[in-house]
Design a protein around this motif. Structure first.
Motif, PDB file in Angstrom:
ATOM      1  N   ASP A 192      -1.855  -8.403  12.902  1.00  0.00           N
ATOM      2  CA  ASP A 192      -3.122  -8.200  11.951  1.00  0.00           C
ATOM      3  C   ASP A 192      -3.706  -6.885  11.873  1.00  0.00           C
ATOM      4  O   ASP A 192      -4.235  -6.414  11.013  1.00  0.00           O
ATOM      5  CB  ASP A 192      -4.298  -9.057  12.628  1.00  0.00           C
ATOM      6  CG  ASP A 192      -4.107 -10.641  12.340  1.00  0.00           C
ATOM      7  OD1 ASP A 192      -3.294 -10.764  11.654  1.00  0.00           O
ATOM      8  OD2 ASP A 192      -4.818 -11.584  13.300  1.00  0.00           O
ATOM      9  N   ALA A 193      -3.330  -6.017  12.890  1.00  0.00           N
ATOM     10  CA  ALA A 193      -3.966  -4.767  12.916  1.00  0.00           C
ATOM     11  C   ALA A 193      -3.187  -3.831  11.987  1.00  0.00           C
ATOM     12  O   ALA A 193      -3.562  -3.019  11.265  1.00  0.00           O
ATOM     13  CB  ALA A 193      -3.624  -3.986  14.364  1.00  0.00           C
ATOM     14  N   ILE A 194      -1.761  -4.179  11.706  1.00  0.00           N
ATOM     15  CA  ILE A 194      -1.033  -3.359  10.768  1.00  0.00           C
ATOM     16  C   ILE A 194      -1.437  -3.906   9.195  1.00  0.00           C
ATOM     17  O   ILE A 194      -1.465  -2.943   8.333  1.00  0.00           O
ATOM     18  CB  ILE A 194       0.573  -3.810  10.918  1.00  0.00           C
ATOM     19  CG1 ILE A 194       1.148  -3.323  12.269  1.00  0.00           C
ATOM     20  CG2 ILE A 194       1.335  -3.598   9.655  1.00  0.00           C
ATOM     21  CD1 ILE A 194       2.537  -3.757  12.712  1.00  0.00           C
TER      22      ILE A 194
ATOM     23  N   ILE B   2       5.499  -7.228   6.583  1.00  0.00           N
ATOM     24  CA  ILE B   2       4.777  -8.251   7.150  1.00  0.00           C
ATOM     25  C   ILE B   2       4.121  -8.910   6.223  1.00  0.00           C
ATOM     26  O   ILE B   2       3.906 -10.462   6.064  1.00  0.00           O
ATOM     27  CB  ILE B   2       3.515  -7.675   8.185  1.00  0.00           C
ATOM     28  CG1 ILE B   2       4.449  -7.248   9.467  1.00  0.00           C
ATOM     29  CG2 ILE B   2       2.781  -8.664   8.424  1.00  0.00           C
ATOM     30  CD1 ILE B   2       3.415  -6.594  10.365  1.00  0.00           C
ATOM     31  N   ILE B   3       3.527  -8.450   5.020  1.00  0.00           N
ATOM     32  CA  ILE B   3       2.928  -9.551   3.650  1.00  0.00           C
ATOM     33  C   ILE B   3       3.966 -10.121   3.261  1.00  0.00           C
ATOM     34  O   ILE B   3       3.818 -11.385   2.989  1.00  0.00           O
ATOM     35  CB  ILE B   3       2.393  -8.301   2.715  1.00  0.00           C
ATOM     36  CG1 ILE B   3       1.275  -7.815   3.077  1.00  0.00           C
ATOM     37  CG2 ILE B   3       2.000  -9.194   1.577  1.00  0.00           C
ATOM     38  CD1 ILE B   3       0.410  -6.761   2.502  1.00  0.00           C
ATOM     39  N   LYS B   4       5.255  -9.510   3.009  1.00  0.00           N
ATOM     40  CA  LYS B   4       6.299 -10.606   2.663  1.00  0.00           C
ATOM     41  C   LYS B   4       6.555 -11.654   3.550  1.00  0.00           C
ATOM     42  O   LYS B   4       6.860 -12.760   3.031  1.00  0.00           O
ATOM     43  CB  LYS B   4       7.692  -9.737   2.384  1.00  0.00           C
ATOM     44  CG  LYS B   4       7.622  -9.026   1.363  1.00  0.00           C
ATOM     45  CD  LYS B   4       8.896  -8.070   1.225  1.00  0.00           C
ATOM     46  CE  LYS B   4       9.042  -7.194  -0.200  1.00  0.00           C
ATOM     47  NZ  LYS B   4      10.111  -6.162  -0.028  1.00  0.00           N
ATOM     48  N   VAL B   5       6.650 -11.387   4.834  1.00  0.00           N
ATOM     49  CA  VAL B   5       6.975 -12.685   5.885  1.00  0.00           C
ATOM     50  C   VAL B   5       5.757 -13.392   6.062  1.00  0.00           C
ATOM     51  O   VAL B   5       5.934 -14.528   5.947  1.00  0.00           O
ATOM     52  CB  VAL B   5       7.579 -11.840   7.098  1.00  0.00           C
ATOM     53  CG1 VAL B   5       7.635 -13.032   8.142  1.00  0.00           C
ATOM     54  CG2 VAL B   5       8.709 -11.164   6.952  1.00  0.00           C
TER      55      VAL B   5
ATOM     56  N   VAL C  23       3.660   3.428  11.660  1.00  0.00           N
ATOM     57  CA  VAL C  23       3.967   1.964  11.772  1.00  0.00           C
ATOM     58  C   VAL C  23       3.172   0.986  10.544  1.00  0.00           C
ATOM     59  O   VAL C  23       3.663   0.131  10.170  1.00  0.00           O
ATOM     60  CB  VAL C  23       3.431   1.573  13.170  1.00  0.00           C
ATOM     61  CG1 VAL C  23       3.143  -0.094  13.265  1.00  0.00           C
ATOM     62  CG2 VAL C  23       4.108   1.978  14.327  1.00  0.00           C
ATOM     63  N   VAL C  24       2.079   1.542  10.400  1.00  0.00           N
ATOM     64  CA  VAL C  24       1.144   0.770   9.329  1.00  0.00           C
ATOM     65  C   VAL C  24       1.711   1.065   8.013  1.00  0.00           C
ATOM     66  O   VAL C  24       2.304  -0.013   7.297  1.00  0.00           O
ATOM     67  CB  VAL C  24      -0.102   1.162   9.211  1.00  0.00           C
ATOM     68  CG1 VAL C  24      -0.948   0.851   7.955  1.00  0.00           C
ATOM     69  CG2 VAL C  24      -0.912   0.818  10.502  1.00  0.00           C
ATOM     70  N   LEU C  25       2.335   2.334   7.799  1.00  0.00           N
ATOM     71  CA  LEU C  25       2.736   2.400   6.641  1.00  0.00           C
ATOM     72  C   LEU C  25       4.362   1.723   6.259  1.00  0.00           C
ATOM     73  O   LEU C  25       4.522   1.117   4.966  1.00  0.00           O
ATOM     74  CB  LEU C  25       3.077   3.948   6.404  1.00  0.00           C
ATOM     75  CG  LEU C  25       3.636   4.571   5.007  1.00  0.00           C
ATOM     76  CD1 LEU C  25       2.595   4.577   4.054  1.00  0.00           C
ATOM     77  CD2 LEU C  25       3.960   6.203   5.159  1.00  0.00           C
TER      78      LEU C  25
END
Length: 193
Positions: free
Chosen positions: A99-101, A131-134, A123-125
């Motif tokens: 969620d933080a990412i 993460i959105i894909k998964v 990490v975010v970039l």
């Protein structure tokens, strides 16, 4: 590839466990999150990740498949090694890391020992799209709260607040109260601005 180990729990420490599997004792490095999830029963099942380096073969154990996936995503980032990823999963739950990412919450990621601003940004970039894909977008951001967020943002900008500050304040409100109305978002955001 070893995907999981199921057997008798021989030894349990905050950073590692030993699991006896048909007479062979496997030493697995674990996070504090996994440590808290492992029952004190005799039989245990852990999902694993084997990291092979020039000088070592290290086995990591996880209580859930999701934690293993987050670990693998983290170690794929340049500058984040296995020990840093394990420290992250010891400080934050896999859901909180994810969620933080997704919400680009650099402060939460930086709260982990050994992670600075540049690493947190990397990490975010590097991981947000993966993460959105998964997993898709944030689970608690429904369409209504998104609309409410946008309208609250517009109102705060009209009041003269900078967009970045207003976005951060609104996101903090929605993180704690996902179903907040526009008025509630504005009132709570004003307290934080």
């Amino acid at each position: 590839m070893i995907t999981h180990i199921e057997g008798k729990l021989v030894e349990k420490n905050p950073t590692d466990v030993v699991v006896d599997c048909n007479g062979v004792g496997y030493f697995l490095n674990i996070s504090l999150h996994t440590f808290s999830q492992i029952p004190n029963t005799e039989k245990v099942k852990l999902y694993t990740q084997l990291l092979v380096r020039e000088d070592s073969h290290t086995l990591y154990g996880f209580s859930t498949v999701e934690e293993r996936e987050v670990f693998n995503l983290l170690i794929s980032v340049s500058g984040v090694g296995a020990s840093t990823a394990r420290t992250m999963l010891s400080s934050l739950s896999p859901e909180l890391v994810r969620d933080a990412i997704l919400s680009e919450d650099i402060v939460t990621i930086q709260s982990v020992k050994g992670i600075g601003t540049k690493t947190a940004q990397r990490v975010v970039l590097d991981l947000k799209d993966k993460i959105i894909k998964v997993y898709g977008s944030l689970p608690n951001s429904s369409k209504s709260s998104n609309t409410n967020r946008n309208e609250a943002l517009s109102a705060l900008e009209t009041l003269g607040f900078a967009r970045k500050q207003a976005e951060k304040a609104c996101d903090n409100v929605l993180k704690n109260h996902p179903q907040a109305t526009i008025e509630e978002i504005i009132k709570q955001a004003l307290k934080n601005l």
